[in-house]
Design a protein around this motif. Structure first.
Motif, short mmCIF file in Angstrom:
data_model
loop_
_atom_site.label_atom_id
_atom_site.label_comp_id
_atom_site.label_asym_id
_atom_site.label_seq_id
_atom_site.Cartn_x
_atom_site.Cartn_y
_atom_site.Cartn_z
N GLU A 162 2.14 2.08 -3.32
CA GLU A 162 1.10 2.66 -4.17
C GLU A 162 0.74 4.07 -3.73
OE1 GLU A 162 -2.09 -0.17 -4.02
OE2 GLU A 162 -0.90 -1.72 -5.00
N ALA B 252 0.83 -1.21 0.00
CA ALA B 252 0.00 0.00 0.00
C ALA B 252 0.86 1.25 0.00
CB ALA B 252 -0.94 -0.01 1.20
N SER B 253 1.96 1.21 0.73
CA SER B 253 2.88 2.36 0.76
C SER B 253 3.49 2.59 -0.62
CB SER B 253 3.98 2.11 1.79
OG SER B 253 4.93 3.14 1.73
N ALA C 165 0.01 5.15 -0.47
CA ALA C 165 -0.79 5.31 0.75
C ALA C 165 0.11 5.75 1.90
CB ALA C 165 -1.48 4.00 1.11
#
Length: 107
Positions: A21, A18-19, A23
């Protein structure tokens, strides 16, 4: 314990993915996972040491002429290898997670 380990690895990977991407995460999400990860690394390291001691005892017994099942020694060596691999893999995942903590928000 194996399912706990897999769950932890999945949570770490999810945070890292997620990071990647874009986030952002609050410290309250990253910090507990990182702490749990390092605690697990210590558990795995301790298990490796316990297995090393058991392997040493068996090999000493063989050296002293006692009969020891080859399967028993083989199983311990296999467990030792698997445990060390889990330990190394988790440590490698925690390095970028620690970097993520540096960018985590205070919320």
């Amino acid at each position: 314990m194996a399912s706990d380990h897999l769950d932890l690895v999945q949570r770490v990977r999810a945070l890292l993915d997620a990071s990647a991407e874009g986030a952002g995460f609050p410290r309250t999400v990253v910090e507990p996972t990182l702490t749990e990860g390092y605690a697990r690394v210590l558990e795995l390291e301790a298990e490796c040491l316990r297995l090393d001691h058991r392997i040493d005892r068996l090999t000493r017994a063989v050296a002293e002429g006692h009969e020891v099942s080859a399967g028993k020694l083989s199983a311990l060596l296999h467990r030792r290898h698997e445990t060390e691999q889990q330990w190394e893999d988790l440590r490698a995942l925690l390095v970028p997670l620690r970097g993520l903590l540096a960018t985590a928000t205070a919320a």
